[in-house]
Design a protein around this motif. Structure first.
Motif, PDB file in Angstrom:
ATOM      1  N   TRP A   1      61.862 135.974  95.924  1.00  0.00           N
ATOM      2  CA  TRP A   1      61.639 135.146  95.811  1.00  0.00           C
ATOM      3  C   TRP A   1      60.192 135.308  95.814  1.00  0.00           C
ATOM      4  N   TRP A   2      59.659 133.955  95.436  1.00  0.00           N
ATOM      5  CA  TRP A   2      57.796 134.033  94.594  1.00  0.00           C
ATOM      6  C   TRP A   2      56.540 133.637  95.856  1.00  0.00           C
ATOM      7  N   HIS A   3      55.977 135.009  95.463  1.00  0.00           N
ATOM      8  CA  HIS A   3      54.788 134.792  96.358  1.00  0.00           C
ATOM      9  C   HIS A   3      54.345 134.615  95.488  1.00  0.00           C
ATOM     10  N   GLU A   4      53.392 132.735  95.059  1.00  0.00           N
ATOM     11  CA  GLU A   4      52.238 132.323  94.551  1.00  0.00           C
ATOM     12  C   GLU A   4      51.389 132.684  94.818  1.00  0.00           C
TER      13      GLU A   4
ATOM     14  N   VAL B   1      47.756 132.835  99.438  1.00  0.00           N
ATOM     15  CA  VAL B   1      49.437 133.083  98.033  1.00  0.00           C
ATOM     16  C   VAL B   1      50.232 132.420  99.522  1.00  0.00           C
ATOM     17  N   ARG B   2      51.245 131.575  98.920  1.00  0.00           N
ATOM     18  CA  ARG B   2      52.591 130.674  99.460  1.00  0.00           C
ATOM     19  C   ARG B   2      52.915 131.382  99.141  1.00  0.00           C
ATOM     20  N   ALA B   3      54.097 131.720 100.338  1.00  0.00           N
ATOM     21  CA  ALA B   3      55.696 132.450 100.463  1.00  0.00           C
ATOM     22  C   ALA B   3      56.869 131.444  99.670  1.00  0.00           C
TER      23      ALA B   3
ATOM     24  N   GLU C   1      61.355 134.794  91.809  1.00  0.00           N
ATOM     25  CA  GLU C   1      60.401 135.051  91.211  1.00  0.00           C
ATOM     26  C   GLU C   1      60.738 134.870  89.844  1.00  0.00           C
TER      27      GLU C   1
ATOM     28  N   VAL D   1      59.525 131.533 100.437  1.00  0.00           N
ATOM     29  CA  VAL D   1      60.941 132.164 100.776  1.00  0.00           C
ATOM     30  C   VAL D   1      62.236 131.810 100.453  1.00  0.00           C
TER      31      VAL D   1
END
Length: 359
Positions: free
Chosen positions: A243-246, A253-255, A273, A257
């Motif tokens: 998943w993307w950790h923006e 940080v915004r996950a 990701e 998930v």
């Protein structure tokens, strides 16, 4: 089997099918030929329905013609063209094999032909004991025939919609095989909203006198007790390949998930990701369930993200995975997904998937 340079949309399945000349319903081309060999299972016979036969007229249909032959009985039907059309829209043969030949020479006009068939196991239409319901057999290959549909599975469809095409859109039959559908004609509604489902776009339509409502009549009970087919299944747990950790411009940080993948989640969704070459999302339904379809939607908040196509696999133990291949295919089925980040797209599983885990 079809051969020749004059063949249009063709889908030939064991118990039914649809075939048309090249460019149908536009003008068919000059100097072409197409030969279709229809083969039904042993012990059954073929029923042919003439949807449209519009070939430029000529004496004895010498310039453009449709000819059917029954090699088992040694009989022939036709030739047909615009000035010599079939005497009845339905031809009942006593053969499990029929050859259909279409040919053209020089001409100026004519839509060509549209023809469908089914076996004697599936008569064209039969009334059910329920007074307002009726049953129709839809041949394979209706998805790509000419004609429009208005409406969606939840509201129903304008009665001017192409019936069997609407059945594919509603997810009550698979286009690859066709099948029996049960429906009713009920009072029309003011407005039919458009939807994209099962690879088909329906149109937004205004009031009609009647509407078509398709009824899901399962041929077999589900293997385990489960809610009705239209209920949304609860997901016990989500998992994903990544998943993307923006990280935004302020360093926050915004996950994105896996747990955010539920359809009704407010705000951002799940996203893999960005560097991942392949990605999967896994749903654990808690126990084995009867899964009849899936609805996907993009993330319309800030980022215009959506999935355009995907494959589906299922597992009963979370370790051994089985790819979904649909009704009659040896290849993994690729589902058509979203074309924007805000619309919902539904796809039916025909037959349903019985599993605890879905990827």
């Amino acid at each position: 089997v079809s051969t020749g340079n004059g063949c249009g949309h063709t889908l030939l399945a064991p118990h039914s099918g649809t075939l048309s000349s090249k460019n149908y319903p536009g003008t068919y081309p000059n100097h072409t030929v197409c030969r279709w060999r229809l083969q039904a299972p042993p012990g059954t016979s073929l029923l042919l329905a003439f949807g449209d036969v519009d070939l430029e007229p000529s004496e004895h249909c010498a310039h453009s013609s449709l000819l059917l032959s029954d090699p088992q009985a040694g009989t022939a039907y036709g030739p047909y063209c615009r000035n010599s059309v079939p005497s009845a829209p339905l031809l009942v043969t006593n053969s499990s094999s029929v050859t259909v030949v279409f040919n053209s020479t020089s001409h100026r006009s004519g839509r060509g032909l549209l023809l469908s068939y089914a076996t004697s196991q599936h008569p064209g239409q039969a009334l059910t004991p329920l007074a307002l319901r009726f049953s129709v057999y839809c041949p394979a290959g209706c998805k790509d025939i000419h004609g429009d549909i208005w409406g969606n599975p939840s509201q129903g469809y304008r009665d001017t919609s192409v019936l069997c095409k609407a059945a594919v859109h509603a997810g009550v039959i698979a286009d690859e095989l066709g099948g029996q559908v049960t429906l009713s004609r009920e009072k029309g509604i003011t407005l039919y909203e458009s939807a994209f489902a099962n690879g088909l776009h329906s149109k937004r339509g205004s009031l009609s006198e009647k509407r078509l409502i398709f009824h899901k009549v399962p041929s077999l009970p589900p293997p385990l007790p489960s809610p009705a087919c239209d209920d949304v299944l609860e997901v016990a747990a989500f998992n994903a390949s990544s998943w993307w950790h923006e990280v935004d411009v302020l360093g926050q940080v915004r996950a994105w998930v896996a747990e955010r993948a539920a359809l009704g989640t407010a705000g951002h969704s799940w996203a893999a990701e960005p560097s991942a070459e392949t990605a999967w999302l896994e749903l654990d339904l808690g126990t084995r369930r009867n899964v009849t379809g899936i609805i996907t939607k993009g993330s319309s908040e800030q980022h215009d993200y959506y999935v355009t196509s995907y494959r589906v696999s299922s597992s009963r133990d979370g370790k051994n995975w089985k790819p979904y291949r649909g009704s009659a295919s040896q290849e993994d089925k690729v589902f058509e997904g979203n074309a924007d980040s805000h619309g919902e797209v539904s796809n039916a599983f025909i037959p349903p998937i019985v599993a605890r885990y879905i990827r």
